[in-house]
Each structure stands twice: as C-alpha cells, then as structure tokens.
Enzyme design. Structure first.
Site, PDB file in Angstrom:
ATOM      1  CG  ASP A 114       9.736 -39.679  33.444  1.00  0.00           C
ATOM      2  OD1 ASP A 114       8.788 -39.382  34.439  1.00  0.00           O
ATOM      3  OD2 ASP A 114       9.554 -40.752  32.965  1.00  0.00           O
ATOM      4  CD  GLU A 173       5.306 -32.745  39.020  1.00  0.00           C
ATOM      5  OE1 GLU A 173       5.551 -32.324  40.051  1.00  0.00           O
ATOM      6  OE2 GLU A 173       4.063 -33.094  38.633  1.00  0.00           O
ATOM      7  CD1 TRP A 174       5.408 -38.995  36.356  1.00  0.00           C
ATOM      8  CD2 TRP A 174       6.485 -39.428  38.459  1.00  0.00           C
ATOM      9  NE1 TRP A 174       6.670 -39.591  36.342  1.00  0.00           N
ATOM     10  CE2 TRP A 174       7.319 -39.662  37.444  1.00  0.00           C
ATOM     11  CE3 TRP A 174       6.851 -39.636  39.860  1.00  0.00           C
ATOM     12  CZ2 TRP A 174       8.618 -40.203  37.907  1.00  0.00           C
ATOM     13  CZ3 TRP A 174       8.154 -39.847  40.007  1.00  0.00           C
ATOM     14  CH2 TRP A 174       8.690 -40.244  39.198  1.00  0.00           C
ATOM     15  N   GLY A 175       2.459 -34.826  38.657  1.00  0.00           N
ATOM     16  CA  GLY A 175       1.287 -34.370  39.470  1.00  0.00           C
ATOM     17  C   GLY A 175       2.053 -33.870  41.009  1.00  0.00           C
ATOM     18  CG  ASP A 206       3.755 -43.747  34.527  1.00  0.00           C
ATOM     19  OD1 ASP A 206       3.738 -42.455  34.270  1.00  0.00           O
ATOM     20  OD2 ASP A 206       4.644 -44.273  34.452  1.00  0.00           O
TER      21      ASP A 206
END
Length: 821
Positions: A162, A199-201, A221
């Site tokens: 994460d 890393e959520w893009g 998310d």
C-alpha cells in the site's frame, strides 16, 4: 446485506511508537520485464478488507480457506487467501522484525500459511511503502529487506503493498524508488511472491511498473456502490495497451456479495473485470455468502475469459453516451465481446462485427456467458442490455446449417412516469432481427406491475421481419395515483417463429422511473435525489468538489477561500435535473469555480425552470468570490442546473437550499445537523487521549467550515485521539452518524471517529481510518451503524459523553465543525 464488523480499538493507541525512515539515496529505474512471469494470468483469490476492515484474525482466514474449497471456488481458480491491514502488532521486535498480533494470530502467520497451503491454496499478506500502514501499523519504508525475508520465511505467496504515510515528494521517481526497493527485496529472498503494487494509480504505474510489480492499482479504492463501480470501469478500461501476461492493470478488489449493489450490477462487476484481465480478488464473507453471490463469483465461463492464456486486456471498440463495447481475443481464435450499459435505462448496445477483431464470416455464433443461450447474428453483434448491465458473448464464425436461434433484440424507451389518472407516459418498443434470415409472426407484449395500465398505440405485430429490420411500437403507460417514487420493472417480450416454424421468444426488462415532488421543507439540494445528471469529468460529487474522474476524489467545496460542507461538485459542461412537480418555490445557492481549478477556467451557472432561465451568474473564474443565485420556482415542474464554459472547469453549486411546500426562510435546512464542537470560543476543551504519545491543539482562523474559527492540531506520526467531554450527555437519537471537517498540511492524515458512552464511559469506535492526501480537505463521516462497542455493550446514542477524532499526520492539520448528522 452481510453484517460488516469493525475492529474495536480502545485507547491502546498509547502503544504506538515512531518508526525510523531510511530511504534509498537515488531513484532506481523501473526494472526490465522478466522473461518468465510469475503469474501469466490475473491472480484470483480473497482479501478480507472490503467485508471486515481491521477485524481480521486467524480464525477468519482459516474458515475462509475452508469455504473457498467447500464452495467450489478453489476448483474454479480462486487460490490466494490474502490478509489485509491490521494483522501485526503495533511495534517491531528487538531485531526490527514485524510481529503478528498474538491475540489475532496465536499460531503466527507461518501457522496460518501452513493451514492454507495444506488445502492447496496460497497465502497473501499486506504491507505499506510508508512509515505506517493506512491503519497505523508498522510500514516497510526503510525495512524492505527484513520484511521481505520475514514474509518469505513465513511462507507468504502474495504481497499487497500500500501507499499510506509514504513521506513522498510526490514525484514519479519517488514512487519508482519505493516500490522497486521492495521488488528487489522480494527477489533477494528467492521465494516466488506475487507483488501487487497498491499506490492507487497516483504516479501512473502502468507507465513504469511492468517488471516491478506483477499487477498495479490504477484507481482509488472501490466502494460497494454503482457510482464507484462505474467510475473505476471508466478509468481502467482505456489502459488496455499496458496489460499482458504477467503485468496486469488492477482496478481493485471485488465487492460482489456485500449488499450495496444489485445482482445486475454485480454481474457487470465480474464481467468487466474479466474483460479487463483484472485480478479477481473476492471481498465478501464467503462463510455466509448467498447462493446468488456464489453463482456470480463461480461463473466458469466468465472466469475463463479472465484467465484466458493470451492474458490480453480487452480493447475498447466504442465508448459513447454511457454505452461501451469491449473486444477481447481469446486463445483458439474466439473473441469475448462485452456490451456494457452504464446508463440508467435499457439500451440496445451493438457493434458491427467488422469493427472488432473477428474474422469476416456470413454469420457468427454468440454464446451469452450469463444465460448460456446461443444465438446467430450476421453483420452486427447486439443485445438489449439492462440499465447498469453487461452482456458478454463468446463469439466465433458460424458454419453449417441454421440450427442456432436468431439474434433478436428487444429494446425500449420510457420517459419519467408521474403517477395519476391524468398523467400518461409514452413507451416505445423496438424489435430488431440481427440474424441472417427473416423471422416471422412477430408479436410484442408489455407486462407492467399490478395496477398499471399499458396500452398499445400502434401495430404490435408483423408477419415478417427481415435481416436488420425493426418493428417499432408505441404504448401509453399509466401508474396508479398512490405509486411511490422509485424504479419499477416492465417486461417487453417479442414472440416469433424462425427456420422451419420453430417458436422463439426474446424478452428485455425495462426499468420505469416514477418521480414525485419533494416533501415540504427547506432541503439541502445535495440530499435530494436528482432525476438525471451529466458531467464533464467523472461523477457529480455531493458535498465535495469534482476532483477528477474518480468517485469521492474531491476536496471540500472551496470558492474564493470560503469552505462549504454542502453542495454539488461538477465539471463543465454539466447538467443536473430534478423533478419538482410544482411543489417548490425557491432555490438559493452560491456558485463559483472551485479554488482547486486552474485560473484560466471561467464558467457560467444557469438555473433553468421548465425551459426558462430563472437565474444566471455570468462568467466566473477560479479564485473569484462566490456569487449568490436566487431563483423563483413557483409552479415549476422540472429544475435544471447547468454549467457551461471551459471544459473540465471545477464548477460548484455551494450550499444550495431548495424550499418546498410553503417552507419559510427560518425553517431549518434538512437533513438537520447538530454541531457538537465549533471552536468559536477556543479549543472547546480538546485534549489528547494518550498524553505520552504527543500532540497539541490551538484555536485557529486558518481553516473553518462554520463561523470564523477552527482547530489547529499538531499530530504525532503514530497518531493520537483528540477530543473532549460534551457539556452535557448528548442525545443523538434520530441522527445517523457523526462527522468532522479536515484539511491536511504537508503530509496526509488518517481521520477516524470514536465515542465514549454511558456512566462507564465505554469506548466505541468504527475502525474506518479514512486517509486524506497532503494539502487536501474532506469531511470525515461515520455511521452509528458502523460504530461498535465491546462485547455485551450496545451503543446508546442518547448517552454519548465524549467524542474523539483520530489524526496521525506527523505534522499540522486543521479540523472544524464536529457534528451529528
């Protein structure tokens, strides 16, 4: 909906300690792709986070492994059982190693891995490329080698890595450096561990992560609702050039079975993930999953599309007005063609076969992978797709005699239905023959709910319908006077004969939208359901700005330095439509371009009342003070809020209040809020729950969402709870939850809420731990339904004595307006 349990963390936050940061000196380049990928098809398995949050333990993981085997999911290809955040102790041991929480995992992670492996499955673990995980447990930044060795020794097969508390400068080079450091550490262990970059893009990992990770998150998310699913599909689908065997775009885990969407939407979830060659990571409680949930998750033919050996992500063939066609080549020469309808209405979705990768042929066999029904089509691959639905065909050229039924599409359109004997709506149905031969004796029927009246207003039958010919029929639809607002099914069926007199039938379900006027009162318009919305970028965001293409990715609405906690964040050009039915009298709203927008992005705001301009702003630019619009809506049936101007300009309708049914200017705005702490007279007694951990507060005018002051909070890296007793025991009966407004500084922060109740001051909290990036703002909310107390204690919202908020930026943040909603 399955009950979602959350971790109860009492004041054990005092155990948190600061983690040292040792960052590599220089950013390495992204690794070269390996010759033999560790996973040639997308990983499949389970992760506990979506259903359980922080409440994970050994028993859950063991029972989930047993459920995966027992339900046949393991045999269908689901093999990873992944543990998410909150599995470790709060501190490392004397040797600097991560320690499994001894209460949650008495056998340790090694013991759980042995149990999972004995069932033919693999075990996954969670880590973070920062100083702390998102829930405040030890992160791996500066500890990559020892953590990788530890996980390898425990028998871990999969790492989700994460991005919270990352201490990043925000550059892509930093992201490459941090995530490559763990890639190299995993490689040095010699154990094959699937590496999931999460890393959520943020740094566009699809550009650099091939050869670093086996898969990488492309979005924020996911949430268990349609708006989130639709947004993520829109973001991930165009990234098909970057995916292939051993390197997959990851649009996040599955929400199927968690109760926030319909079965149609959940089938779209699995269908589009399979077409996008996405990891299929289940996020529901498999121990209690319904037969319907297991049937969706276990659809072998859809799974086969996801797991096809070519490992290709589907190409976006067309994407217009909410209708998308995806084409995925499969091993052996077949193609999977997905017809996806993101709109709120039944729609015919189709594509010429010549526009896909299919070879030229006189006809094609289309196998519907959800119904198992096969039909034949000539030049056009088409289906009538329900709102929010997806049809997936496995397609191949058809040879031989015409033994396959014809592809007949039954489409329909219906405007809004207003109940009552004096109101009718016009239904139009269209039956189209897409087969290479004619169909005969075509007859159409429409079946509505009991009490509704549907009458044909034109021919509803035809003796012959040739290839690519249609029969259109108009009908009148009337709903009973007392029909509540909502969505109601109408089934349209075409019956026909084909071939040598064989009987056939095709049905489609149309959803009729019944609208009624708002109830009497003054309403925050962001809480009134819109009939329809159109937005220039991403979804319309209630009570925040329109940050971008994702859902809930904005800040607090901010115009000319003024912050608002209610409103509608849009991006020009945009339109919001509301049905008023003549019951409302006035709309008052501030408008302006959000401060987060570029300076050269002017926009104009217009209030349209039944086609007439009721108020307009003229051009407004970023940084300008908000303008106030007042519109007379007396007798108006349809309200439209329109923004025009620079494409993508972040346009805010701030604090819009709609007055209906004779409401006066002094009536409270509904839903009514109750302020608990406003900080107008000082710090309101705020202190820390754990004095030894650090933290300080002071009144500040630098950030406020109500009045002229808020609270400046100096937070320690490990975090602390900040709060105070209320002046008198709060009775929050009739309220749904708590909220506060947060603005971060140079580093991001977690935000969470807890309360103490009753004479015993029992500690109750939710374990949601919402993350806010640096220099961002948002409202942190918590539903009372998600706040849990110790065993044997029920949350009594009429006896709240203390309210706490958790913050852990390691820097300065500001908060304001702690309140009940």
């Amino acid at each position: 909906m399955p009950h979602r349990t959350r971790l109860l963390r009492a004041v054990a936050a005092a155990l948190l300690t600061t983690v040292a940061v040792v960052a590599p000196a220089a950013a390495p380049a992204a690794a070269a792709p390996s010759a033999a990928p560790l996973v040639s098809t997308p990983p499949m398995g389970f992760n506990d986070w979506n259903a359980f949050g922080c409440e994970v333990d050994e028993r859950l993981i063991r029972e989930t492994a047993d459920a995966m085997v027992g339900a046949g999911l393991a045999a269908a290809g689901y093999r990873y059982v992944n543990i998410d955040d909150c599995w470790s102790a709060r501190t490392r041991d004397a040797d600097g190693r991560l320690v499994p929480d001894p209460v949650k995992f008495p056998a340790g992670i090694r013991g759980v891995a042995d149990y999972v492996h004995a069932r033919g499955l693999k075990l996954g673990i969670y880590g973070d490329a920062g100083t702390l995980t998102c829930a405040g447990y030890p992160g791996s930044l500066g500890h990559e080698d020892i953590d990788a060795r530890t996980w390898a020794e425990w028998g871990v097969d999969y790492l989700k890595y994460d991005n919270c508390n990352n201490q990043s400068d925000g550059s892509q080079a930093d992201y490459v450096r941090r995530y490559t450091a763990m890639r190299q550490a995993l490689d040095r262990t010699g154990r094959p561990i699937v590496y999931s970059i999460c890393e959520w893009g943020t740094s566009r990992p699809w550009e650099w992560a091939r050869g670093v990770g086996d898969l990488w998150r492309t979005t924020g998310d996911i949430s268990d609702n349609w708006a989130s699913l639709r947004s993520i599909i829109a973001q991930n689908a165009p990234l098909y050039p970057y995916a292939g065997p051993g390197h997959f775009n990851d649009p996040d885990m599955l929400e199927i079975g968690n109760g926030g969407m319909t079965a149609t939407e959940y089938r779209t979830h699995l269908s589009t993930w399979a077409m996008m060659a996405a990891p299929l990571i289940i996020g529901t409680d498999l121990r209690t999953a319904s037969a319907e949930t297991l049937a969706i998750l276990g659809n072998r033919e859809i799974i086969a599309v996801d797991q096809d050996p070519l490992g290709r992500q589907a190409t976006v063939v067309s994407d217009h007005a909410g209708l998308m066609v995806l084409d995925k080549p499969l091993a052996g020469g077949d193609h999977a063609i997905a017809l996806y309808n993101a709109t709120d209405h039944l729609a015919a979705v189709g594509v010429p076969a010549a526009d896909t990768g299919l070879p030229a042929a006189p006809a094609y066999r289309l196998r519907d992978l959800w119904t198992g029904r096969s039909v034949q089509a000539a030049a056009t691959i088409e289906a009538a797709v329900p709102a929010h639905g997806t049809v997936v065909y496995r397609v191949r050229p058809l040879r031989g005699p015409e033994t396959v039924p014809p592809a007949v599409t039954v489409a329909a359109t219906l405007p809004t239905v207003v109940p009552g004997a004096d109101s009718t709506a016009a239904l139009t149905t269209t039956v189209t023959n897409r087969a290479p031969a004619p169909v005969r004796r075509v007859a159409v029927t429409a079946q509505a709910p009991a009490g509704w009246v549907v009458t044909p207003a034109g021919p509803d039958a035809q003796p012959r319908l040739g290839p690519d010919r249609s029969l259109a029929t108009r009908w009148t639809v009337r709903a009973p006077d007392d029909t509540p607002a909502g969505r109601y099914p109408i089934t349209v069926t075409a019956r026909y004969t084909w071939g040598r007199g064989r009987a056939g039938a095709t049905s489609s379900e149309l959803v009729a939208t019944v609208v009624t006027a708002p109830a009497a009162g003054r309403w925050a318009l962001s809480k009134v359901p819109a009939y329809a919305t159109a937005n220039g970028l991403g979804p319309v965001e209630p009570d925040q700005s329109n940050g971008g293409a994702g859902i809930a990715d904005g800040n607090l609405i901010t115009i000319g330095g003024r912050h608002y906690t209610r409103g509608l964040g849009t991006a020009a050009p945009a339109e919001l439509v509301y049905y008023l039915g003549g019951a409302c009298t006035r709309l008052v709203t501030d408008v302006g371009v959000d401060d987060e927008a570029p300076a050269a992005a002017p926009a104009t705001f217009t209030v349209d009342a039944d086609g007439a301009v009721a108020a307009t702003s003229g051009p407004l630019g970023s940084g300008a003070a908000p303008a106030t619009l007042t519109a007379d809506l007396t007798g108006v049936r349809w309200l439209r809020l329109v923004t025009t101007g620079a494409a993508g300009a972040h346009t805010d309708w701030a604090d819009p209040v709609l007055s209906c049914g004779g409401a006066g200017p002094d009536d409270p705005v509904r839903p009514v809020r109750q302020t608990i702490f406003s900080f107008e007279d000082g710090t309101d007694g705020f202190t820390t729950a754990n004095p030894g951990t650090g933290g300080a507060v002071a009144q500040s005018a630098a950030f406020h969402t109500d009045g002229s002051s808020g609270l400046r909070v100096e937070t320690p890296v490990p975090g602390n709870w900040f709060g105070a007793p209320v002046p008198a025991s709060l009775d929050l009966g009739g309220r749904s939850g708590l909220a506060f407004d947060l603005r971060t500084g140079d580093v991001g922060s977690v935000g969470e809420i807890a309360v103490q109740v009753g004479d015993a001051l029992t500690w109750c909290q939710a374990g949601r731990w919402a993350w806010t990036d640096p220099h961002r703002s948002r409202t942190i909310t918590e539903s009372f339904d998600d706040i849990e107390c110790p065993s044997g204690v029920t949350l009594d919202v009429t006896r709240i004595r203390v309210v706490w908020v958790f913050l852990n930026s390691g820097g300065v943040v500001h908060i304001d307006q702690v309140r009940a909603e």
